[in-house]
Design a protein around this motif. Structure first.
Motif, mmCIF file in Angstrom:
data_model
loop_
_atom_site.group_PDB
_atom_site.id
_atom_site.type_symbol
_atom_site.label_atom_id
_atom_site.label_comp_id
_atom_site.label_asym_id
_atom_site.label_seq_id
_atom_site.Cartn_x
_atom_site.Cartn_y
_atom_site.Cartn_z
ATOM 1 N N LYS A 40 0.843 -1.199 0.000
ATOM 2 C CA LYS A 40 0.000 0.000 0.000
ATOM 3 C C LYS A 40 0.876 1.246 0.000
ATOM 4 N N HIS A 72 -1.353 -5.051 -4.656
ATOM 5 C CA HIS A 72 -2.469 -4.369 -3.976
ATOM 6 C C HIS A 72 -1.886 -3.274 -3.098
ATOM 7 N N ASN A 93 -8.546 1.361 -5.971
ATOM 8 C CA ASN A 93 -9.309 0.615 -4.970
ATOM 9 C C ASN A 93 -10.446 1.467 -4.394
ATOM 10 N N GLU A 94 -11.650 0.934 -4.430
ATOM 11 C CA GLU A 94 -12.781 1.461 -3.638
ATOM 12 C C GLU A 94 -13.139 2.933 -3.882
ATOM 13 N N GLU A 98 -10.505 -10.807 -2.225
ATOM 14 C CA GLU A 98 -10.310 -10.703 -0.766
ATOM 15 C C GLU A 98 -11.324 -11.566 -0.019
ATOM 16 N N TRP A 117 -8.655 -13.429 1.880
ATOM 17 C CA TRP A 117 -7.944 -12.319 2.551
ATOM 18 C C TRP A 117 -7.286 -12.828 3.840
HETATM 19 C C1 HAH Z 1 -10.418 -4.001 2.138
HETATM 20 N N1 HAH Z 1 -11.395 -2.974 2.390
HETATM 21 C C2 HAH Z 1 -9.124 -3.420 1.565
HETATM 22 O O1 HAH Z 1 -9.126 -3.504 0.148
HETATM 23 C C3 HAH Z 1 -7.880 -4.126 2.065
HETATM 24 O O2 HAH Z 1 -6.753 -3.442 1.605
HETATM 25 C C4 HAH Z 1 -7.851 -4.178 3.576
HETATM 26 O O3 HAH Z 1 -6.668 -4.823 4.040
HETATM 27 C C5 HAH Z 1 -9.063 -4.868 4.054
HETATM 28 C C6 HAH Z 1 -10.221 -4.772 3.355
HETATM 29 C C7 HAH Z 1 -12.700 -3.475 2.702
HETATM 30 C C8 HAH Z 1 -13.617 -2.558 3.413
HETATM 31 C C9 HAH Z 1 -14.771 -3.060 3.922
HETATM 32 O O4 HAH Z 1 -15.046 -4.362 3.759
HETATM 33 C C10 HAH Z 1 -15.679 -2.257 4.609
HETATM 34 C C11 HAH Z 1 -15.413 -0.909 4.806
HETATM 35 C C12 HAH Z 1 -14.263 -0.407 4.302
HETATM 36 C C13 HAH Z 1 -13.370 -1.222 3.623
#
Ligand code: HAH
Length: 339
Positions: free
Chosen positions: A53, A86, A138-139, A246, A296
């Motif tokens: 990261k 990632h 990501n996200e 994940e 994950w």
């Molecule tokens: C993930 N977010 C990330 O991609 C990863 O990098 C991290 O280690 C763990 C989970 C998931 C997430 C979620 O399920 C709910 C709210 C925010 C983020």
């Protein structure tokens, strides 16, 4: 500490699913030691949980810290595993300096894009040929119904095209890498449609994007079989690869805040096994578009869910228990692979 030598002679997960997709695990600097034998036996792919990261690799503008990430790469090489990268551009775990100038005010668009490009280039070129696929972005899609993109400094400072820029920089840094957009709650219909239309327009505008990463942080109830199928159909219709990136199966529903459980009950483990059976039956069915399934984590002695969303609460989300022994879920996976 769990003894590595306790890994049983059971069938290797990545071999039984070898005709369908690779089987990956998120690892970290600790688990490559504490889970070494389990990892090298059952998995043929790894992802760094945190070590790649932004904040881990690039804490100050002119200083990169690659030591931990390098060790994960060596681990993969030693055990002939592939590596998914990632993640390059995210609103979380990103160093604050990226967005700020010397006086603490926010940088301008050009500066931020330069910094993004320089980060992506340095990281991707270092691992060229060693990381075959990257979660480039990501996200960025919002969980709120009326909002398309999640508010972030990337969005504020650059504007919406920070997303396509990230993919363009990534493609020119390593033209052979497969580039993914990765997100969670990806089977919630409203969010699914937003992810779908964002990726669709990236594709239509010629952005180099090759796949969608479906995080699959799931539990004993959510998502239903119907939602998964509808989602996979929708995403597959974009003509891109899908990776499950994940996967874990929490024994608690998202809003369940109970903290009394100190050990998983037989009933919960039975339900979890049925969930894994259903998921992998579907993954197998869609294996022409799903080319990788990554958990994950690997075994119940370590999971990020021990702290999320309830601080300090334990969880047991994997097919292997805290002693790295197969759970009911593992045996169900073997049944699925053989059926
Ligand atoms: C993930 N977010 C990330 O991609 C990863 O990098 C991290 O280690 C763990 C989970 C998931 C997430 C979620 O399920 C709910 C709210 C925010 C983020």
């Amino acid at each position: 500490m769990v003894q590595n030598s306790k890994v049983t002679e059971s069938k290797r997960l990545h071999e039984v699913f070898g005709d369908y997709f690779s089987i990956g695990a998120a690892v970290n600097s600790k688990t490559i030691h504490t889970q070494r034998d389990l990892l090298s036996y059952h998995y043929n792919s790894i992802t760094a949980e945190n070590e790649m990261k932004f904040e881990s690799l690039h804490p100050c503008e002119h200083h990169y810290t690659f030591e931990h990430a390098d060790r994960l790469i060596s681990f993969a090489k030693e055990h002939e595993m592939e590596v998914r990268g990632h993640t390059l551009v995210w609103h979380n775990q990103t160093s604050k300096w990226v967005f700020e100038q010397q006086d603490g005010n926010l940088v301008d668009r050009q500066t931020l894009l330069k910094r993004m490009q320089s980060h992506i280039e340095t990281v991707m070129k270092r691992y060229k040929g060693q990381i075959y696929a990257w979660d480039v972005v990501n996200e960025v899609v919002s969980d709120k119904n009326e909002e398309m993109l999640r508010p972030s400094k990337w969005l504020d400072i650059v504007g919406e095209d920070f997303i396509s820029k990230a993919f363009e920089y990534a493609h020119s840094a390593d033209p052979n890498a497969l580039l993914f957009y990765n997100d969670y709650n990806e089977f919630v219909p409203k969010k699914r449609e937003k992810i779908y239309s964002m990726v669709k327009s990236l594709k239509e505008n010629g952005t180099p994007i090759h796949g969608i990463g479906l995080q699959a942080h799931w539990n004993l109830e959510y998502p239903t079989q119907d939602l998964i199928r509808q989602g996979l159909e929708r995403y597959a219709s974009l003509g891109l690869q899908l990776h499950i990136t994940e996967l874990d199966v929490s024994v608690f529903n998202h809003d369940d805040r109970r903290t009394d459980l100190v050990e998983p009950t037989e009933a919960l483990m039975e339900m979890q096994a049925e969930r894994y059976e259903m998921f992998f039956n579907i993954f197998k069915e869609y294996s022409d578009v799903i080319s990788s399934v990554t958990f994950w984590g690997a075994a119940d002695d370590y999971t990020w869910l021990n702290d999320f969303p309830v601080r300090g609460r334990r969880n047991w989300p994997f097919p292997f228990d805290s002693n790295h022994q197969p759970k009911k879920s593992y045996w169900k996976l073997l049944d699925v692979a053989r059926s």
